[in-house]
Motif scaffolding. Structure first.
Motif, PDB file in Angstrom:
ATOM      1  N   PHE A  97       0.826  -1.210   0.000  1.00  0.00           N
ATOM      2  CA  PHE A  97       0.000   0.000   0.000  1.00  0.00           C
ATOM      3  C   PHE A  97       0.865   1.266   0.000  1.00  0.00           C
ATOM      4  O   PHE A  97       0.525   2.265  -0.647  1.00  0.00           O
ATOM      5  CB  PHE A  97      -0.973   0.009   1.181  1.00  0.00           C
ATOM      6  CG  PHE A  97      -2.234  -0.773   0.912  1.00  0.00           C
ATOM      7  CD1 PHE A  97      -3.157  -0.338  -0.047  1.00  0.00           C
ATOM      8  CD2 PHE A  97      -2.510  -1.934   1.602  1.00  0.00           C
ATOM      9  CE1 PHE A  97      -4.309  -1.053  -0.303  1.00  0.00           C
ATOM     10  CE2 PHE A  97      -3.657  -2.663   1.348  1.00  0.00           C
ATOM     11  CZ  PHE A  97      -4.566  -2.226   0.401  1.00  0.00           C
ATOM     12  N   LEU A  98       2.011   1.218   0.709  1.00  0.00           N
ATOM     13  CA  LEU A  98       2.931   2.364   0.660  1.00  0.00           C
ATOM     14  C   LEU A  98       3.480   2.553  -0.750  1.00  0.00           C
ATOM     15  O   LEU A  98       3.563   3.678  -1.267  1.00  0.00           O
ATOM     16  CB  LEU A  98       4.072   2.171   1.656  1.00  0.00           C
ATOM     17  CG  LEU A  98       3.746   2.431   3.116  1.00  0.00           C
ATOM     18  CD1 LEU A  98       4.935   2.047   4.006  1.00  0.00           C
ATOM     19  CD2 LEU A  98       3.371   3.879   3.333  1.00  0.00           C
ATOM     20  N   SER A  99       3.844   1.456  -1.384  1.00  0.00           N
ATOM     21  CA  SER A  99       4.349   1.525  -2.760  1.00  0.00           C
ATOM     22  C   SER A  99       3.263   2.011  -3.710  1.00  0.00           C
ATOM     23  O   SER A  99       3.530   2.798  -4.633  1.00  0.00           O
ATOM     24  CB  SER A  99       4.859   0.170  -3.224  1.00  0.00           C
ATOM     25  OG  SER A  99       5.945  -0.248  -2.441  1.00  0.00           O
ATOM     26  N   LEU A 100       2.024   1.569  -3.477  1.00  0.00           N
ATOM     27  CA  LEU A 100       0.894   2.010  -4.311  1.00  0.00           C
ATOM     28  C   LEU A 100       0.701   3.514  -4.162  1.00  0.00           C
ATOM     29  O   LEU A 100       0.499   4.227  -5.165  1.00  0.00           O
ATOM     30  CB  LEU A 100      -0.383   1.257  -3.927  1.00  0.00           C
ATOM     31  CG  LEU A 100      -1.671   1.669  -4.649  1.00  0.00           C
ATOM     32  CD1 LEU A 100      -1.549   1.406  -6.146  1.00  0.00           C
ATOM     33  CD2 LEU A 100      -2.857   0.941  -4.064  1.00  0.00           C
ATOM     34  N   GLU A 101       0.795   3.992  -2.951  1.00  0.00           N
ATOM     35  CA  GLU A 101       0.632   5.427  -2.708  1.00  0.00           C
ATOM     36  C   GLU A 101       1.736   6.221  -3.411  1.00  0.00           C
ATOM     37  O   GLU A 101       1.469   7.255  -4.050  1.00  0.00           O
ATOM     38  CB  GLU A 101       0.668   5.686  -1.196  1.00  0.00           C
ATOM     39  CG  GLU A 101       0.250   7.085  -0.798  1.00  0.00           C
ATOM     40  CD  GLU A 101       0.193   7.230   0.707  1.00  0.00           C
ATOM     41  OE1 GLU A 101       0.721   8.234   1.194  1.00  0.00           O
ATOM     42  OE2 GLU A 101      -0.364   6.336   1.376  1.00  0.00           O
ATOM     43  N   GLU A 102       2.984   5.712  -3.335  1.00  0.00           N
ATOM     44  CA  GLU A 102       4.100   6.384  -4.019  1.00  0.00           C
ATOM     45  C   GLU A 102       3.909   6.363  -5.534  1.00  0.00           C
ATOM     46  O   GLU A 102       4.215   7.343  -6.230  1.00  0.00           O
ATOM     47  CB  GLU A 102       5.418   5.713  -3.649  1.00  0.00           C
ATOM     48  CG  GLU A 102       5.857   5.938  -2.228  1.00  0.00           C
ATOM     49  CD  GLU A 102       7.075   5.106  -1.830  1.00  0.00           C
ATOM     50  OE1 GLU A 102       7.664   4.420  -2.722  1.00  0.00           O
ATOM     51  OE2 GLU A 102       7.432   5.116  -0.646  1.00  0.00           O
ATOM     52  N   ALA A 103       3.395   5.231  -6.064  1.00  0.00           N
ATOM     53  CA  ALA A 103       3.164   5.126  -7.512  1.00  0.00           C
ATOM     54  C   ALA A 103       2.089   6.114  -7.943  1.00  0.00           C
ATOM     55  O   ALA A 103       2.192   6.730  -9.014  1.00  0.00           O
ATOM     56  CB  ALA A 103       2.771   3.704  -7.883  1.00  0.00           C
ATOM     57  N   GLN A 104       1.063   6.297  -7.123  1.00  0.00           N
ATOM     58  CA  GLN A 104       0.007   7.253  -7.468  1.00  0.00           C
ATOM     59  C   GLN A 104       0.537   8.691  -7.421  1.00  0.00           C
ATOM     60  O   GLN A 104       0.209   9.498  -8.285  1.00  0.00           O
ATOM     61  CB  GLN A 104      -1.186   7.106  -6.512  1.00  0.00           C
ATOM     62  CG  GLN A 104      -2.000   5.856  -6.750  1.00  0.00           C
ATOM     63  CD  GLN A 104      -3.096   5.681  -5.699  1.00  0.00           C
ATOM     64  OE1 GLN A 104      -2.962   6.118  -4.565  1.00  0.00           O
ATOM     65  NE2 GLN A 104      -4.175   5.026  -6.104  1.00  0.00           N
ATOM     66  N   VAL A 105       1.338   8.982  -6.408  1.00  0.00           N
ATOM     67  CA  VAL A 105       1.891  10.338  -6.279  1.00  0.00           C
ATOM     68  C   VAL A 105       2.813  10.653  -7.457  1.00  0.00           C
ATOM     69  O   VAL A 105       2.791  11.756  -8.003  1.00  0.00           O
ATOM     70  CB  VAL A 105       2.631  10.497  -4.928  1.00  0.00           C
ATOM     71  CG1 VAL A 105       3.455  11.770  -4.875  1.00  0.00           C
ATOM     72  CG2 VAL A 105       1.647  10.451  -3.783  1.00  0.00           C
ATOM     73  N   SER A 106       3.596   9.674  -7.869  1.00  0.00           N
ATOM     74  CA  SER A 106       4.530   9.903  -8.976  1.00  0.00           C
ATOM     75  C   SER A 106       3.859   9.788 -10.338  1.00  0.00           C
ATOM     76  O   SER A 106       4.480  10.089 -11.362  1.00  0.00           O
ATOM     77  CB  SER A 106       5.706   8.940  -8.890  1.00  0.00           C
ATOM     78  OG  SER A 106       5.285   7.614  -9.147  1.00  0.00           O
ATOM     79  N   GLY A 107       2.611   9.319 -10.351  1.00  0.00           N
ATOM     80  CA  GLY A 107       1.883   9.198 -11.616  1.00  0.00           C
ATOM     81  C   GLY A 107       2.252   7.961 -12.414  1.00  0.00           C
ATOM     82  O   GLY A 107       1.961   7.899 -13.618  1.00  0.00           O
ATOM     83  N   ASN A 108       2.846   6.963 -11.796  1.00  0.00           N
ATOM     84  CA  ASN A 108       3.243   5.740 -12.488  1.00  0.00           C
ATOM     85  C   ASN A 108       2.058   4.763 -12.458  1.00  0.00           C
ATOM     86  O   ASN A 108       1.924   3.938 -11.567  1.00  0.00           O
ATOM     87  CB  ASN A 108       4.478   5.143 -11.807  1.00  0.00           C
ATOM     88  CG  ASN A 108       5.075   3.986 -12.580  1.00  0.00           C
ATOM     89  OD1 ASN A 108       4.435   3.427 -13.466  1.00  0.00           O
ATOM     90  ND2 ASN A 108       6.303   3.637 -12.243  1.00  0.00           N
TER      91      ASN A 108
END
Length: 168
Positions: free
Chosen positions: A118-129
């Motif tokens: 979930f942390l990685s998912l949040e980072e992916a959403q923030v970075s737009g990946n």
């Protein structure tokens, strides 16, 4: 000088019946069977007393010795049963503790894995990946779909193997 020995066989029979009822109330079938044998012996001795009272005494004595042997045998059996019971309870408790520890660690591991995802998912959403976000969502769904209880069946099978060792 001749001594007369007087035996009150009716009293012996009454006492034997009372002892048998007491044993029956306690559920001690082996001792109850032996007490019944003793009563038969006393009854036979009562009828044989007119012939030779010493034979009657021998019969009663032997029946009493047999009764005491049976009492000791039953006492030993009860001790063995209790020891087996305690060993079975210890095995059950050890298995319960092991399964509890296994499940606790499995759920802790899942929790850690999901938290990282979930942390990685949040980072992916923030970075737009979006591709990484989609891949992480698929992985999260896969982890949630699998039940840790399904692994418990294979764990149980492994646990029954005498060569099995669990690394915690």
């Amino acid at each position: 000088m001749t001594r007369t020995v007087s035996w009150n066989f009716d009293e012996l029979l009454r006492l034997g019946r009372e002892a048998g009822q007491s044993l029956q109330a306690e559920g001690q079938t082996g001792q109850l069977q032996q007490a019944a044998s003793l009563l038969k012996t006393v009854g036979a001795a009562k009828s044989a007393v007119t012939g030779n009272p010493f034979v009657s005494v021998q019969m009663i004595t032997q029946a009493t010795v047999d009764l005491h042997k049976t009492v000791e045998t039953e006492r030993t059996r009860r001790a063995e049963i209790e020891a087996d019971r305690q060993a079975a309870l210890a095995r059950i408790e050890a298995t319960r503790c092991l399964i509890h520890e296994y499940m606790t660690r499995t759920f802790d591991e899942r929790r850690g894995t999901l938290d990282r995802m979930f942390l990685s998912l949040e980072e992916a959403q923030v970075s737009g990946n979006d591709a990484l976000a989609q891949q992480l969502l698929g992985s999260i769904v896969d982890v949630v779909k699998t039940s840790p209880f399904r692994d418990l069946a294979s764990f149980k099978k492994s646990y029954e193997d005498p060569e099995f060792t669990l690394d915690l």
